[in-house]
Write a protein that holds these residues in place. Sequence first.
Motif, PDB file in Angstrom:
ATOM      1  N   VAL A 147       2.320 -24.827 -26.507  1.00 23.29           N
ATOM      2  CA  VAL A 147       2.260 -23.752 -27.511  1.00 23.29           C
ATOM      3  C   VAL A 147       3.244 -22.651 -27.138  1.00 23.29           C
ATOM      4  CG1 VAL A 147      -0.150 -24.209 -28.076  1.00 23.29           C
ATOM      5  CG2 VAL A 147       0.389 -22.539 -26.290  1.00 23.29           C
ATOM      6  N   PRO A 148       3.691 -21.839 -28.103  1.00 26.71           N
ATOM      7  CA  PRO A 148       4.544 -20.693 -27.786  1.00 26.71           C
ATOM      8  C   PRO A 148       3.821 -19.735 -26.854  1.00 26.71           C
ATOM      9  CG  PRO A 148       4.489 -21.106 -30.161  1.00 26.71           C
ATOM     10  CD  PRO A 148       3.426 -21.964 -29.555  1.00 26.71           C
ATOM     11  N   ALA A 149       4.584 -18.996 -26.065  1.00 24.68           N
ATOM     12  CA  ALA A 149       3.985 -18.052 -25.123  1.00 24.68           C
ATOM     13  C   ALA A 149       3.123 -17.020 -25.834  1.00 24.68           C
ATOM     14  CB  ALA A 149       5.092 -17.349 -24.319  1.00 24.68           C
ATOM     15  N   SER A 150       3.481 -16.661 -27.067  1.00 27.89           N
ATOM     16  CA  SER A 150       2.712 -15.666 -27.810  1.00 27.89           C
ATOM     17  C   SER A 150       1.323 -16.174 -28.201  1.00 27.89           C
ATOM     18  CB  SER A 150       3.470 -15.248 -29.074  1.00 27.89           C
ATOM     19  OG  SER A 150       3.777 -16.390 -29.864  1.00 27.89           O
ATOM     20  N   ASP A 151       1.115 -17.487 -28.121  1.00 22.02           N
ATOM     21  CA  ASP A 151      -0.186 -18.064 -28.478  1.00 22.02           C
ATOM     22  C   ASP A 151      -0.959 -18.576 -27.265  1.00 22.02           C
ATOM     23  OD1 ASP A 151       0.045 -17.604 -31.190  1.00 22.02           O
ATOM     24  OD2 ASP A 151       0.945 -19.563 -31.613  1.00 22.02           O
ATOM     25  N   LEU A 152      -0.498 -18.252 -26.058  1.00 23.38           N
ATOM     26  CA  LEU A 152      -1.183 -18.739 -24.861  1.00 23.38           C
ATOM     27  C   LEU A 152      -2.632 -18.278 -24.814  1.00 23.38           C
ATOM     28  CD1 LEU A 152       1.429 -18.389 -21.959  1.00 23.38           C
ATOM     29  CD2 LEU A 152       0.292 -20.482 -22.739  1.00 23.38           C
TER      30      LEU A 152
END
Length: 527
Positions: A402-407
């Motif tokens: 997942v993108p880092a913003s959705d970790l």
Amino acid sequence: MTTTDAESKSVTAPAAPTSRRKVLQALSGLMVGMFVSILASTIVANALPVIVPDLGGSQTVYTWIVTAELLAMTATVPLWGKMADLYNKKLLIQLSLGLFVVGSLIAGLTPNVEILIVSRVVQGIGAGGMSALAMIVMAALIPPRELGRYAGIFGAVFGVGTVVGPLIGGLLVDTSWLGWRWCFLIGVPFTIVAIVLLQRTLDLPVVRKQVKVDYLGAFLITLGVSTLLVWSSLAGNKFEWGSWWTAGLVGGGLLVLALALWVESRAAEPIIPLSLFRNRTVALATVASVLVGVAMFGGTVFLSQYFQVALGKSPTVAGLMSLPMVFGLLISSTVAGQLITKWGRWKAFLVAGGIIMLAGMVLLSTIGGQTSIPVLMVYMAVLGIGVGMLMQNLVLAAQNDVPASDLGVATSALTFFRSMGGAVGVSALGAVLANQVTSSLTERLPAMAGATGGGGESQAVPNIAQLPAPLRAIVQDVYATATADLFLIGVPLTALALLAVLFIKEKPLNTLSGAERLAQESATTSN
């Protein structure tokens, strides 16, 4: 330079890699905090028969002392995860630990059951934050390529906290100069140590951005989940499964969750972005996590009862008999994590874990009142090894994809659904156990049926020590058979978890930490 420019610069500046020494220092505080928060969920299991009479509580109170903490922990995990993507992670994790300390102090000093239940809610909110944030902070500090070795340790901490809780609770209750209040107070000094360690060692970049928290979505998700958990906790005990109460609670809970989905689909900053589940890895890991939760919590809860009722062991001895599962989980989780970091491959460990967990379920479905202790220990160790290889590595697979913003939301979603699986699964399997015990005793010993089952307040676990030898043998055999049947029911569920794991596509582990990936993503966006 304007404030906006300064904030933008703080976001897009490359994050310096965190040294191994700093990582280990920060993880020490996280591990202590996570252990005591998980311990709070299970330590009261063997202490409740002493706590409830001492405070003048009823059977209803007995249920809610456990359920209140579980409800608060499970329902708030998604909110903590979303806030971790928006606000200062260090501040949030210290806040969750602070809430846990307050709840533990109130519980340990409580004068009555009403205040105890309220304190358990506060404990649960704090434990929910710690459960969600520990893995989120790890992902921010450590690249997925290196995360395996640390995730394995955290998986072991989670599993050990879950399984040894009843043992520690039994020891505290059986120690005359301590008593049940220390089941709550024992975690306070360790939690304070964790807060101090994190303050001194945890250094994460602060990302400032305009946010709008979806409070309505958070409220609806919490209300819907809580309603379903209340139903699963009380159905088959306070009311029949096929009753108007069931229809009202299940229908109401599903209606609220459907409304929550509608709100989330339109929110600018949803608590659980629905787009997250378009990701194949996240969707399949979520399914597997639910079923792992059933295996892990079900294994500890019903095996503990099997030891005490079917085998006639004391609470402390029952706790000691859980150690093979603890060691299996501890060793497999740690070793698998180290090998994943060394080789950079993870799917084989998930598949192996699924196969071994399935084998453990099949073996435990064969137990009875005459099963030898060494054989039983081997079966439990097999289940623990399988769960240990799966649990945290499912989180690792999702975090890597997942993108880092959705970790934050991805990690908390898996934690949330694993807890949901454990809570609902244990409640449903408990109802199956109660019904089967009642049916079997009605056939073999009609006079005992009313004392050991039948619904409502009449349901009670018999005191084996007070039964005459012939009756004791019959009751123990009934409970042993019913427990084995529960694991037999778990076999197809575990097979479904293995099937989900098989369809997860392996992707190379990222070599950047969450903080570094977030800075990279922000730089790309700004350009």
